[in-house]
Every structure is written in structure tokens, then in C-alpha cells.
Design a protein around this motif. Structure first.
Motif, PDB file in Angstrom:
ATOM      1  N   VAL A 156       0.812  -1.214   0.000  1.00 29.81           N
ATOM      2  CA  VAL A 156       0.000   0.000   0.000  1.00 29.81           C
ATOM      3  C   VAL A 156       0.849   1.269   0.000  1.00 29.81           C
ATOM      4  O   VAL A 156       1.980   1.281   0.487  1.00 29.81           O
ATOM      5  N   ASN A 157       0.275   2.353  -0.556  1.00 28.26           N
ATOM      6  CA  ASN A 157       0.919   3.665  -0.456  1.00 28.26           C
ATOM      7  C   ASN A 157       0.539   4.304   0.879  1.00 28.26           C
ATOM      8  O   ASN A 157      -0.253   3.744   1.641  1.00 28.26           O
ATOM      9  N   VAL A 158       1.087   5.489   1.174  1.00 22.94           N
ATOM     10  CA  VAL A 158       0.898   6.069   2.509  1.00 22.94           C
ATOM     11  C   VAL A 158      -0.560   6.456   2.770  1.00 22.94           C
ATOM     12  O   VAL A 158      -1.048   6.333   3.904  1.00 22.94           O
ATOM     13  N   ASP A 159      -1.274   6.917   1.746  1.00 22.14           N
ATOM     14  CA  ASP A 159      -2.684   7.265   1.943  1.00 22.14           C
ATOM     15  C   ASP A 159      -3.502   6.027   2.286  1.00 22.14           C
ATOM     16  O   ASP A 159      -4.363   6.060   3.189  1.00 22.14           O
ATOM     17  N   GLU A 160      -3.245   4.944   1.574  1.00 23.44           N
ATOM     18  CA  GLU A 160      -3.966   3.691   1.827  1.00 23.44           C
ATOM     19  C   GLU A 160      -3.567   3.110   3.179  1.00 23.44           C
ATOM     20  O   GLU A 160      -4.414   2.599   3.918  1.00 23.44           O
ATOM     21  N   ALA A 161      -2.277   3.199   3.513  1.00 22.01           N
ATOM     22  CA  ALA A 161      -1.809   2.692   4.802  1.00 22.01           C
ATOM     23  C   ALA A 161      -2.466   3.453   5.944  1.00 22.01           C
ATOM     24  O   ALA A 161      -2.876   2.864   6.954  1.00 22.01           O
ATOM     25  N   SER A 162      -2.593   4.775   5.798  1.00 18.38           N
ATOM     26  CA  SER A 162      -3.213   5.587   6.832  1.00 18.38           C
ATOM     27  C   SER A 162      -4.678   5.203   7.023  1.00 18.38           C
ATOM     28  O   SER A 162      -5.163   5.093   8.153  1.00 18.38           O
ATOM     29  N   ARG A 163      -5.396   4.998   5.922  1.00 20.85           N
ATOM     30  CA  ARG A 163      -6.805   4.588   6.012  1.00 20.85           C
ATOM     31  C   ARG A 163      -6.915   3.194   6.608  1.00 20.85           C
ATOM     32  O   ARG A 163      -7.831   2.912   7.396  1.00 20.85           O
ATOM     33  N   LEU A 164      -6.003   2.296   6.244  1.00 26.22           N
ATOM     34  CA  LEU A 164      -6.009   0.944   6.791  1.00 26.22           C
ATOM     35  C   LEU A 164      -5.792   0.965   8.305  1.00 26.22           C
ATOM     36  O   LEU A 164      -6.507   0.289   9.058  1.00 26.22           O
ATOM     37  N   MET A 165      -4.842   1.747   8.770  1.00 31.11           N
ATOM     38  CA  MET A 165      -4.528   1.803  10.189  1.00 31.11           C
ATOM     39  C   MET A 165      -5.590   2.546  10.986  1.00 31.11           C
ATOM     40  O   MET A 165      -5.851   2.203  12.144  1.00 31.11           O
ATOM     41  N   SER A 189       3.619   0.141  11.393  1.00 32.63           N
ATOM     42  CA  SER A 189       3.419   1.159  12.419  1.00 32.63           C
ATOM     43  C   SER A 189       3.148   2.502  11.758  1.00 32.63           C
ATOM     44  O   SER A 189       3.773   2.850  10.753  1.00 32.63           O
ATOM     45  N   ARG A 190       2.209   3.241  12.353  1.00 33.84           N
ATOM     46  CA  ARG A 190       1.859   4.558  11.819  1.00 33.84           C
ATOM     47  C   ARG A 190       3.035   5.509  11.956  1.00 33.84           C
ATOM     48  O   ARG A 190       3.630   5.633  13.019  1.00 33.84           O
ATOM     49  N   ASP A 191       3.361   6.207  10.873  1.00 36.24           N
ATOM     50  CA  ASP A 191       4.419   7.210  10.869  1.00 36.24           C
ATOM     51  C   ASP A 191       3.812   8.577  11.161  1.00 36.24           C
ATOM     52  O   ASP A 191       2.695   8.871  10.736  1.00 36.24           O
ATOM     53  N   LYS A 192       4.548   9.401  11.897  1.00 32.19           N
ATOM     54  CA  LYS A 192       4.028  10.716  12.268  1.00 32.19           C
ATOM     55  C   LYS A 192       3.790  11.609  11.055  1.00 32.19           C
ATOM     56  O   LYS A 192       3.025  12.578  11.136  1.00 32.19           O
TER      57      LYS A 192
END
Length: 311
Positions: A156-165, A189-192
């Protein structure tokens, strides 16, 4: 390896941010009974619509609370519950751990929103694409299946990862070895610096699906090598297995069972069996545009048997 996995999970736990387990019902024979017999505090992520569908009840993912002590006297700590859960489940590939939210209800709401996601139509099996007019389709997301999630979190890209988390900070899973690439377990792990999770349904991009397909391809190859090179009676060389795997994919065999059937034919009838002189009917069947993948491999196997008996 399980002890190392458990230690890492428990290192995340705190009173303000406990860890929760989400277990994939489809990975076990009867998950509700397993959880009931183990006296776990759990809740199905599929709502009861009153239709009393036994398959949906049994295959539903369940959110399991590991820290039971705040609920009532005499309940188990996270350490005790985790050990009991591992013993009850046996395999760890059907459970994913989430960390970073204090409320089980908050996590429940987030995970309910991940039960269905959107993927591009190009990601569907070739046989299915012809029947759909839309550019993307909703699909059931196996977010409690570590083997499925392993392909997602590495793609996943960062936008998708953020929505997933969503509201969580870490997810951890231990897929089967061929999905782990030598690691004892996988985590995200979520990145700041990640963006705020987008509202609405999680939608995976074409680029992400392409990366997932490559990840799946690599995992299936590793799996095939494990399965077919370890046969004590008729072991196959790595080169033969990978060549058969590649030809199966050329014939648009996409599902694991169909690819494995093709490799079995390679083992039974010899290398490049469909290219043997006089076996053109086998190759033509595998190339057929009027049959599904399962039909093509089924009739190709029948043709192989018939041609072999004639010789």
C-alpha cells in the motif's frame, strides 16, 4: 519463534493502549466454538441480520479482548489470554493483532469499516472481468487473515496505509513462512508524517494492486517450491517447478489450486508435457478462450490421461 512473537506483542501493551486480536473465522473449522470453549471475550465483526446464515456465523472475523482484567475479578491478563489464544488456535496465520486504541468499541467500529473495500476491476480474475462494467468493485477484505494482509501491508501507499490503520498505531501478524521472506513476523506502524485517514471506504489503487500481485506471485512460487520439492517419492527440481509455474501463468491460471494442478501434470507427464509432439490438443485446451480456468485445467488433465494411455 512463537515466544519471540508473543514477547513483541506484549511489549506493545499498556493500560492506555492495549493490544487486541482479530481472528479470521474462515481460517478455522468453527471459530465461535473455539472462542466459546476458551472463555474468550469476543465479538463478531459481521452483524447478525436475522437470517441465521450458519456459514456467515462460522467464517466471520472476531475481535478478541486480550486484557480481560478490567472487566471482572478473576479474569486473565493479556499474557495469560494471549498464551491461551495461541494454544486454542494452533496456527497463527489466522489472527492479526492491533494496537493503539484504548476502546475495543472504537477498534470494532474501525474494523467494521474495513470488512469491504474497493479494488480496480483489473485486479479481478480474467474470467470475472467480462461480466462487470464498473472500473472498481467492492470486495470482502480478509483483514484478519495474516497471509492476505501480508500482501497488503507490503504494497500500500501512505494514503492507503493511513486509512487501513485508522485510529490504531501498529498492526502485527505472523503469516505462513512463504509470505514472510525470512522474517519471524510482519508489522506496520503509523508514521508521524502520514496524512490523516481519508473518510469513506478503503480503495486500493492500480499501482498497489500491481505490487500486491507481484508479492502474491513471489509467495506462491516459494509455496510451490516447498510443496513440490519436498515430495519424497517423486521430488521435482527447483528449475522444473519454476518453469511449470511460469507456463501455468502464461495460460492465465491464476488461482493456487489451478496452478498446483498444472504442476502436478508436469510431475506426472514430464517437463513441458503440453508441448510434446502429438499432444497439441492439451496445449489448445489450455489456450481456450471459451472455457474458464478450472475447465481448461480439468479438460487438459483428461486429454493428458487419454494421450498417455494411447502410448
Amino acid at each position: 519463534m512463537r515466544d519471540e512473537y508473543a514477547r513483541y506483542l506484549l511489549s506493545l501493551h499498556s493500560r492506555n493502549a492495549p493490544i487486541y486480536a482479530v481472528v479470521d473465522g474462515a481460517s478455522y473449522d468453527n471459530l465461535p466454538e473455539i472462542l466459546w470453549r476458551g472463555d474468550f471475550k469476543s465479538k463478531s465483526l459481521y452483524l447478525d441480520r436475522g437470517d441465521n446464515d450458519p456459514e456467515q456465523i462460522v467464517t466471520a472475523p472476531h475481535l478478541v479482548v486480550l486484557d480481560e482484567m478490567p472487566f471482572e475479578a478473576g479474569r486473565r491478563s493479556s499474557t495469560e489470554t494471549l498464551a491461551a489464544l495461541f494454544d486454542a488456535l494452533g496456527s497463527t496465520s489466522g489472527v492479526v493483532f492491533w494496537h493503539g486504541v484504548k476502546s475495543a468499541e472504537h477498534l470494532f467500529k474501525h474494523l467494521r469499516g474495513l470488512n469491504v473495500i474497493h479494488i480496480p476491476i483489473d485486479a479481478l480474475a480474467t474470467d470475472d472481468q467480462a461480466h462487470i462494467a464498473e472500473t472498481s468493485v467492492p470486495v470482502l477484505f480478509r483483514h484478519a487473515d495474516a497471509n492476505a494482509l501480508a500482501q497488503v501491508i507490503t504494497s500500500v501507499n501512505v494514503d492507503e496505509a493511513s486509512r487501513l490503520m485508522g485510529p490504531t498505531s501498529t498492526l502485527v501478524c505472523q503469516p505462513d513462512a512463504h509470505w514472510c521472506k525470512g522474517l519471524p513476523f510482519l508489522h506496520m506502524s503509523r508514521d508521524k508524517d502520514w496524512p490523516t485517514p481519508a473518510p469513506g471506504m478503503l480503495s486500493l489503487s492500480v499501482g498497489t494492486m500491481t505490487r500486491m500481485e507481484q508479492r502474491r506471485e513471489d509467495g506462491l512460487k516459494a509455496w510451490a517450491l516447498d510443496d513440490f520439492s519436498g515430495d519424497s517419492e517423486t521430488p521435482m527440481t527447483q528449475e522444473t517447478i519454476l518453469d511449470a509455474f511460469a507456463r501455468a501463468r502464461v495460460y492465465c491460471l491464476e488461482e493456487k489450486d489451478d496452478i498446483w494442478e498444472f504442476i502436478e501434470l508436469e510431475k506426472t507427464f514430464g517437463p513441458s508435457f503440453e508441448k510434446r509432439p502429438g499432444w497439441e490438443a492439451v496445449a489448445n485446451t489450455l489456450k481456450s478462450s471459451t472455457k474458464t480456468a478450472k475447465q481448461r485445467i480439468f479438460y487438459a488433465a483428461l486429454a493428458c490421461d487419454e494421450l498417455s494411455e494411447r502410448q
